[in-house]
Design a protein around this motif. Structure first.
Motif, PDB file in Angstrom:
ATOM      1  N   HIS A 141       0.839  -1.203   0.000  1.00 54.98           N
ATOM      2  CA  HIS A 141       0.000   0.000   0.000  1.00 54.98           C
ATOM      3  C   HIS A 141       0.870   1.248   0.000  1.00 54.98           C
ATOM      4  N   GLN A 142       1.937   1.257   0.792  1.00 57.43           N
ATOM      5  CA  GLN A 142       2.822   2.411   0.851  1.00 57.43           C
ATOM      6  C   GLN A 142       3.563   2.608  -0.473  1.00 57.43           C
ATOM      7  N   PHE A 143       3.946   1.498  -1.104  1.00 52.83           N
ATOM      8  CA  PHE A 143       4.585   1.590  -2.415  1.00 52.83           C
ATOM      9  C   PHE A 143       3.667   2.301  -3.403  1.00 52.83           C
ATOM     10  N   ARG A 144       2.428   1.884  -3.404  1.00 52.55           N
ATOM     11  CA  ARG A 144       1.479   2.496  -4.351  1.00 52.55           C
ATOM     12  C   ARG A 144       1.267   3.978  -4.034  1.00 52.55           C
ATOM     13  N   GLU A 145       1.294   4.316  -2.763  1.00 51.97           N
ATOM     14  CA  GLU A 145       1.129   5.715  -2.373  1.00 51.97           C
ATOM     15  C   GLU A 145       2.298   6.555  -2.902  1.00 51.97           C
ATOM     16  N   VAL A 146       3.510   6.023  -2.790  1.00 46.91           N
ATOM     17  CA  VAL A 146       4.677   6.744  -3.304  1.00 46.91           C
ATOM     18  C   VAL A 146       4.615   6.830  -4.826  1.00 46.91           C
ATOM     19  N   GLN A 147       4.183   5.754  -5.469  1.00 45.34           N
ATOM     20  CA  GLN A 147       4.056   5.768  -6.927  1.00 45.34           C
ATOM     21  C   GLN A 147       3.046   6.820  -7.377  1.00 45.34           C
ATOM     22  N   GLU A 148       1.931   6.902  -6.681  1.00 47.61           N
ATOM     23  CA  GLU A 148       0.913   7.899  -7.033  1.00 47.61           C
ATOM     24  C   GLU A 148       1.457   9.313  -6.886  1.00 47.61           C
ATOM     25  N   TYR A 149       2.239   9.526  -5.838  1.00 45.50           N
ATOM     26  CA  TYR A 149       2.835  10.854  -5.647  1.00 45.50           C
ATOM     27  C   TYR A 149       3.810  11.158  -6.787  1.00 45.50           C
ATOM     28  N   ALA A 150       4.650  10.191  -7.132  1.00 46.20           N
ATOM     29  CA  ALA A 150       5.613  10.393  -8.222  1.00 46.20           C
ATOM     30  C   ALA A 150       4.881  10.714  -9.525  1.00 46.20           C
ATOM     31  N   THR A 151       3.800  10.000  -9.781  1.00 50.32           N
ATOM     32  CA  THR A 151       3.013  10.249 -10.996  1.00 50.32           C
ATOM     33  C   THR A 151       2.438  11.658 -10.985  1.00 50.32           C
TER      34      THR A 151
END
Length: 401
Positions: A141-151
Motif C-alpha cells: 500500500h505504501q509503495f502504491r502511495e509513493v508511486q501515485e505521488y511520483a506520478t
C-alpha cells in the motif's frame, strides 16, 4: 676518353613549384560533409549502433540521447512514506530522469536463519537482521502511495525486484522497467521471469565477473532474445574505492554485448567517477540519493544529497555538450578571438603594381581590419600584384592577377 660537347650537355632539371590553392568556403563545406560521411561509415563498421530504447515513456537512451540518470532511493527513506515522497520530489528538482526504490518480500529473499541472525551493526534498527529489514520495508500500500505521488509530479518511478513475489508486484504496478540488483545477477530464474514481463531490464553486475555476466547475457539471448537490456558496470562496496570502479569495463561491455545498452551504477563518494562514466559512454547512470549522508546505514554514506545530485546532473549535461562532434571545425564562438588575434598576410615592404610576389615580400601579422588569413601565404607566392601596396598593408585575393 670521349668528351661531351657543350651542345650535347644534359639540360639542368627544372623544379616546378606548385602554389598552394586555398579551397573556397563552398568547397570546404563539401569536403567537411564528405569527411563526416566517411568517418561515420568507419565508426558504424567497427561499432554496432543500438536502436534507441524507450526506458520510460517519452525518454530514450542510446546513440545521440542524453545519459539517463536514475536517483536510487533504495531504502534511504528509512521505512517512512513521507521521507520517500520528499526524496522523490528532491530527485525531480535535481533533474534526475527517474527514481528507484527497492522491493523485497523478506520471506522470499532470506532464509529464516538469515532473518534470525543477530545484527550487532551500529546501523541496526533491531536486534536481528530480520527486525532491522522489516523496519526499512514499505508495504505494498505504501509503495502504491509513493508511486501515485511520483506520478502526480510527473516523475517516473520503478524499483529493484529482490525476489519473485516482489517482481510480480512491480509488474502489476506497471513500472516502466525492471531493475535487477547485483545481489540477483546470479539469479537466472528471477532474470528470466523479469524478461517474461516484456519490460526493459536494467541489470547491475556487481559481485560478479566477466564470465558470469557473459553467461547472463547469453541466457537472455537464447531464452528471451527480444528483451530490451541494459547492463550496468557496478562494484558492490559501500563506498567503492576509486581503484575498484573500473570504468574501462564499460568499453568491454559495449564491445562484447552488442544488443545491450551500457551504463554505470556507482557507490563511490562524490560525483567525479560518475561524471567520468557518462563521458566514457554510459547510457544510464544510477546513484543513490539521501536527505543526509551522515545518517546511519552504509547506503547513506555513498549516497548523494540533493544538492550533490543536482551538481552531478549539471556536470553530466555539461560533459555531454562538450563531447560534441568528432570533426574539427572553426567554431562561431571563436570569431571574436579571431578578429582580435587572427593573423593576416601583409606586405613586408612597399611593392609596386605588376610585381611577382616572393616569400620575402610578405609576412603574417595581426591586422586591422583582418585581411586574407595567414594560410593563404604560399598560395600568393608567384602571383602578380594589380596595384601598389605599401608596407604592412594587407595583400588580398582581389589585389592579385
Amino acid at each position: 676518353m670521349t668528351q661531351t660537347s657543350p651542345s650535347m650537355a644534359m639540360p639542368a632539371p627544372v623544379t616546378v613549384v606548385r602554389a598552394f590553392t586555398e579551397p573556397s568556403l563552398e568547397q570546404r563545406s563539401i569536403d567537411l560533409r564528405l569527411l563526416q560521411t566517411t568517418l561515420f561509415r568507419k565508426i558504424n563498421r567497427t561499432k554496432q549502433i543500438m536502436e534507441p530504447l524507450e526506458l520510460v515513456p517519452g525518454r530514450y537512451i542510446g546513440e545521440g540521447q542524453p545519459c539517463f540518470i536514475i536517483a536510487e532511493i533504495g531504502q534511504n527513506h528509512q521505512g517512512c512514506v513521507e521521507t520517500a515522497k520528499t526524496l522523490v520530489r528532491k530527485a525531480k528538482e535535481s533533474g534526475a530522469d527517474c527514481v528507484k526504490l527497492q522491493k523485497s518480500c523478506l520471506a522470499a529473499k532470506f532464509t529464516q536463519a538469515a532473518l534470525d541472525r543477530v545484527y550487532d551493526s551500529p546501523n541496526a534498527l533491531g536486534p536481528t537482521y530480520g527486525e532491522h529489514k522489516r523496519k526499512l520495508e514499505l508495504s505494498e500500500h505504501q509503495f502504491r502511495e509513493v508511486q501515485e505521488y511520483a506520478t502526480s509530479i510527473n516523475m517516473p518511478l520503478t524499483a529493484s525486484a529482490m525476489d519473485l513475489p516482489s517482481l510480480d508486484f512491480l509488474d502489476a504496478m506497471n513500472v516502466p522497467f525492471i531493475k535487477v540488483g547485483s545481489g540477483d545477477v546470479c539469479n537466472l530464474p528471477l532474470i528470466r521471469r523479469a524478461a517474461a514481463t516484456k519490460r526493459p531490464l536494467v541489470i547491475s553486475t556487481g559481485m560478479s565477473d566477466f564470465d558470469w555476466v557473459r553467461a547472463v547475457y547469453q541466457d537472455l539471448t537464447d531464452v528471451s532474445p527480444g528483451t530490451a537490456l541494459v547492463l550496468l558496470q557496478c562494484t558492490s562496496s559501500y563506498p567503492t574505492p576509486a581503484q575498484h570502479a573500473h570504468l574501462r569495463v564499460l568499453d568491454t561491455y559495449a564491445q562484447v554485448f552488442p544488443r545491450a545498452h551500457i551504463g554505470y551504477s556507482g557507490h563511490e563518494e562524490g560525483i567525479y567517477i560518475s561524471v567520468a562514466a557518462a563521458a566514457r559512454g554510459a547510457r544510464v547512470l544510477e546513484r543513490h540519493i539521501t536527505l543526509c549522508s551522515t545518517q546511519p546505514g552504509s547506503d547513506h554514506r555513498c549516497s548523494l544529497e540533493p544538492s550533490q545530485l543536482q551538481e552531478l546532473v549539471q556536470a553530466v549535461r555539461c560533459v555531454e555538450a562538450a563531447l560534441g562532434s568528432p570533426l574539427k571545425a572553426f567554431q562561431p564562438s571563436e570569431d571574436a578571438c579571431y578578429r582580435k588575434l587572427g593573423k593576416s598576410v601583409v606586405a613586408a615592404r612597399s611593392l609596386t603594381s605588376g610585381h611577382l610576389l616572393t616569400e620575402e615580400d610578405m609576412t603574417i601579422k595581426v591586422q586591422e581590419p583582418p585581411g586574407a588569413p595567414g594560410h593563404f601565404f604560399y598560395a600568393f607566392v608567384g602571383r602578380q600584384l594589380k596595384k601598389d601596396v605599401v608596407c604592412d598593408d594587407s595583400i588580398l585575393e582581389d589585389d592579385l592577377l
